[in-house]
Design an enzyme around this catalytic site. Structure first.
Site, PDB file in Angstrom:
ATOM      1  N   ASP A  37     -12.848  -2.630   1.943  1.00  0.00           N
ATOM      2  CA  ASP A  37     -13.207  -2.180   0.570  1.00  0.00           C
ATOM      3  C   ASP A  37     -13.091  -3.518  -0.275  1.00  0.00           C
ATOM      4  OD1 ASP A  37     -13.558  -0.936  -1.965  1.00  0.00           O
ATOM      5  OD2 ASP A  37     -11.377  -0.311  -2.083  1.00  0.00           O
ATOM      6  N   GLU A  95       5.331  -8.205  -1.297  1.00  0.00           N
ATOM      7  CA  GLU A  95       5.150  -9.432  -2.066  1.00  0.00           C
ATOM      8  C   GLU A  95       4.468  -9.159  -3.269  1.00  0.00           C
ATOM      9  OE1 GLU A  95       3.748 -12.515   0.285  1.00  0.00           O
ATOM     10  OE2 GLU A  95       3.573 -13.924  -1.244  1.00  0.00           O
ATOM     11  N   ASN A 131     -10.051  -6.707  -5.260  1.00  0.00           N
ATOM     12  CA  ASN A 131      -8.878  -6.532  -4.131  1.00  0.00           C
ATOM     13  C   ASN A 131      -8.542  -7.984  -3.648  1.00  0.00           C
ATOM     14  OD1 ASN A 131      -8.541  -3.894  -4.509  1.00  0.00           O
ATOM     15  ND2 ASN A 131      -9.963  -3.106  -3.003  1.00  0.00           N
ATOM     16  N   ASP A 133      -4.712  -4.160  -0.906  1.00  0.00           N
ATOM     17  CA  ASP A 133      -5.228  -2.696  -0.677  1.00  0.00           C
ATOM     18  C   ASP A 133      -6.200  -2.595   0.497  1.00  0.00           C
ATOM     19  OD1 ASP A 133      -6.279  -0.453  -1.741  1.00  0.00           O
ATOM     20  OD2 ASP A 133      -7.670  -1.254  -3.211  1.00  0.00           O
ATOM     21  N   GLY A 160      -4.962   1.499  -9.786  1.00  0.00           N
ATOM     22  CA  GLY A 160      -5.935   1.511  -9.157  1.00  0.00           C
ATOM     23  C   GLY A 160      -6.810   2.719  -8.904  1.00  0.00           C
ATOM     24  N   LYS A 161      -7.745   2.901  -8.257  1.00  0.00           N
ATOM     25  CA  LYS A 161      -8.477   4.233  -7.971  1.00  0.00           C
ATOM     26  C   LYS A 161      -7.422   5.200  -7.599  1.00  0.00           C
ATOM     27  CE  LYS A 161     -11.457   2.707  -4.946  1.00  0.00           C
ATOM     28  NZ  LYS A 161     -11.448   1.256  -4.843  1.00  0.00           N
ATOM     29  N   GLU A 162      -6.635   5.058  -6.772  1.00  0.00           N
ATOM     30  CA  GLU A 162      -5.796   6.200  -5.884  1.00  0.00           C
ATOM     31  C   GLU A 162      -4.268   5.621  -5.943  1.00  0.00           C
ATOM     32  OE1 GLU A 162      -8.341   6.524  -2.825  1.00  0.00           O
ATOM     33  OE2 GLU A 162      -8.222   4.569  -2.379  1.00  0.00           O
ATOM     34  N   LYS A 186       3.711  -0.122  -4.471  1.00  0.00           N
ATOM     35  CA  LYS A 186       2.573   0.986  -4.934  1.00  0.00           C
ATOM     36  C   LYS A 186       2.848   2.334  -4.655  1.00  0.00           C
ATOM     37  CE  LYS A 186      -2.209   0.924  -3.252  1.00  0.00           C
ATOM     38  NZ  LYS A 186      -3.328   0.205  -2.533  1.00  0.00           N
TER      39      LYS A 186
HETATM   40  N1  LIG Z   1       0.843  -7.582  -4.370  1.00  0.00           N
HETATM   41  C1  LIG Z   1       0.448  -7.308  -5.455  1.00  0.00           C
HETATM   42  N2  LIG Z   1       0.913  -8.351  -6.355  1.00  0.00           N
HETATM   43  C2  LIG Z   1       0.452  -8.277  -7.646  1.00  0.00           C
HETATM   44  N3  LIG Z   1      -0.391  -7.179  -8.224  1.00  0.00           N
HETATM   45  C3  LIG Z   1      -0.719  -6.411  -7.247  1.00  0.00           C
HETATM   46  C4  LIG Z   1      -0.262  -6.410  -6.028  1.00  0.00           C
HETATM   47  N4  LIG Z   1      -0.549  -5.167  -5.528  1.00  0.00           N
HETATM   48  C5  LIG Z   1      -1.397  -4.583  -6.069  1.00  0.00           C
HETATM   49  N5  LIG Z   1      -1.288  -5.278  -7.419  1.00  0.00           N
HETATM   50  C6  LIG Z   1      -2.121  -4.852  -8.875  1.00  0.00           C
HETATM   51  O1  LIG Z   1      -2.268  -3.353  -8.911  1.00  0.00           O
HETATM   52  C7  LIG Z   1      -3.706  -2.989  -8.649  1.00  0.00           C
HETATM   53  C8  LIG Z   1      -4.298  -1.914  -7.830  1.00  0.00           C
HETATM   54  O2  LIG Z   1      -3.803  -2.243  -6.494  1.00  0.00           O
HETATM   55  P1  LIG Z   1      -4.680  -1.808  -5.376  1.00  0.00           P
HETATM   56  O3  LIG Z   1      -3.886  -2.014  -4.052  1.00  0.00           O
HETATM   57  O4  LIG Z   1      -5.849  -2.321  -5.423  1.00  0.00           O
HETATM   58  O5  LIG Z   1      -4.658  -0.238  -5.354  1.00  0.00           O
HETATM   59  P2  LIG Z   1      -5.967   0.749  -5.448  1.00  0.00           P
HETATM   60  O6  LIG Z   1      -6.340   1.332  -3.970  1.00  0.00           O
HETATM   61  O7  LIG Z   1      -5.432   1.800  -6.245  1.00  0.00           O
HETATM   62  O8  LIG Z   1      -7.198   0.105  -5.804  1.00  0.00           O
HETATM   63  C9  LIG Z   1      -4.306  -4.352  -8.200  1.00  0.00           C
HETATM   64  O9  LIG Z   1      -5.900  -4.394  -8.565  1.00  0.00           O
HETATM   65  C10 LIG Z   1      -3.666  -5.567  -8.903  1.00  0.00           C
HETATM   66  O10 LIG Z   1      -3.938  -5.642 -10.265  1.00  0.00           O
HETATM   67 MG   LIG Z   2      -7.904  -1.955  -5.275  1.00  0.00          MG
END
Ligand SMILES: Nc1ncnc2c1ncn2[C@@H]1O[C@H](COP(=O)(O)OP(=O)(O)O)[C@@H](O)[C@H]1O
Ligand SMILES: [Mg+2]
Length: 292
Positions: A228, A188, A233, A246, A103-105, A122
């Site tokens: 966001d 999850e 997301n 997110d 992701g971004k961060e 994460k």
């Molecule tokens: N609970 C989850 N189950 C499956 N994939 C996930 C899950 N959480 C995050 N991801 C994957 O990881 C990516 C980045 O997670 P995210 O929480 O959106 O982080 P960021 O804040 O860096 O955007 C998501 O776009 C998705 O592809």
């Molecule tokens: Mg995200």
């Protein structure tokens, strides 16, 4: 697998203790002197030096030899190692799997527990690419002079974990929070992808309404605005199950900007479904349904 995951198996408990000693010292200053590392680890000097050499060779620390006294800080891999180690000790996870998404961060990995249940893990990596959110978190912590990336990322994980807990306990569609440590959260896992990556969705209208329903319930019952929200997301599987992910930027619904940000979230969703699936909507009616 992540570099930290691989390294974890090669470390002895004394190495971990040295890393933890540096971590403690970093609350006070950016770099920690050998004297302080020795103090916090309670090891004699030879053991301290030996372990420092070890963790440094493995690439877990950054050395600063410009000052009068040589000093160390842990780097992001070192911090990953500490958090992963704790999650394994607590039996929240047993093994790290492949990267799911960047992701971004954050970096998101899959992982399993002792019963082979798959979770998403994460790892927050703020300060590396995103400074916007770092500033926001700084507002929460007040103006401390020494505010390390360690602290920022730990705070981010805690914030997201708490939001997940609040929303999930009401039976709404966000990943079930499993555990967290330092800058890592375990939640999850949904085998699917972000809705933006589906070429076509069978019943887009149903999905659109489901997302708005979830947002409304979350707004009214958890008193949270995502902040966001968009097609990146929300993840969905082949059966149309969704999870809203997110939550770092979420704000309480009584925040002075909450309505403005809620409107932006709603607008993002509406725009997306209108552009891609030609769904018509009435923004005012939708907004009213949130606040009535
Ligand atoms: N609970 C989850 N189950 C499956 N994939 C996930 C899950 N959480 C995050 N991801 C994957 O990881 C990516 C980045 O997670 P995210 O929480 O959106 O982080 P960021 O804040 O860096 O955007 C998501 O776009 C998705 O592809
Ligand atoms: Mg995200």
């Amino acid at each position: 697998m992540s570099q930290a995951g691989k390294l974890l198996t090669r470390l002895e408990k004394e190495d971990l203790r040295i890393l933890m000693a540096i971590e403690i010292g970093m609350k006070k200053s950016e770099y920690v002197t050998i004297k302080d590392i020795k103090f916090y680890s309670r090891y004699p000097l030879p053991e301290t030096l030996y372990r420092l050499k070890n963790v440094h060779k493995l690439g877990l620390t950054i050395r600063n030899s410009e000052e009068r006294e040589v000093a160390y800080q842990i780097n992001s891999i070192g911090y990953d190692v500490l958090a992963l180690h704790t999650l394994v000790e607590k039996k929240i996870i047993s093994q790290l799997g492949p990267l799911l998404g960047k992701g971004k961060e954050s970096d998101v990995y899959s992982c399993i527990d002792d019963d082979d249940v798959i979770y998403a893990l994460k790892i927050y990596r703020m300060g590396r690419r995103s400074f916007k959110n770092v500033r926001k978190l700084r507002n929460i912590t007040g103006e401390r002079t020494h505010l390390s990336w360690l602290y920022i990322n730990r705070l981010a994980a805690k914030k997201e974990y708490n939001a997940l807990k609040e929303i999930y306990k009401l039976g709404l569609k966000t990943p079930k929070p499993i555990g967290y440590n330092r800058h890592i959260i375990v939640m999850e896992y949904l085998r699917g992808k972000e809705i933006v990556y589906y070429k076509d969705i069978e019943k887009p209208e149903e999905l659109f309404n489901e997302i708005l329903f979830q947002m409304r319930e979350i707004y009214k019952k958890s008193n949270l605005v995502h902040g966001d929200l968009g097609e990146f997301n929300i993840i969905s599987d082949e059966d149309g199950n969704i999870l809203i992910i997110d939550w770092l930027q979420s704000i309480p619904s009584d925040h002075p900007n909450a309505l403005k940000i809620l409107e932006r979230d709603i607008q993002n969703i509406c725009n997306y479904f209108h552009k891609k699936y030609r769904i018509e909507y009435n923004l005012k009616d939708i907004l009213d349904s949130f606040t009535e």
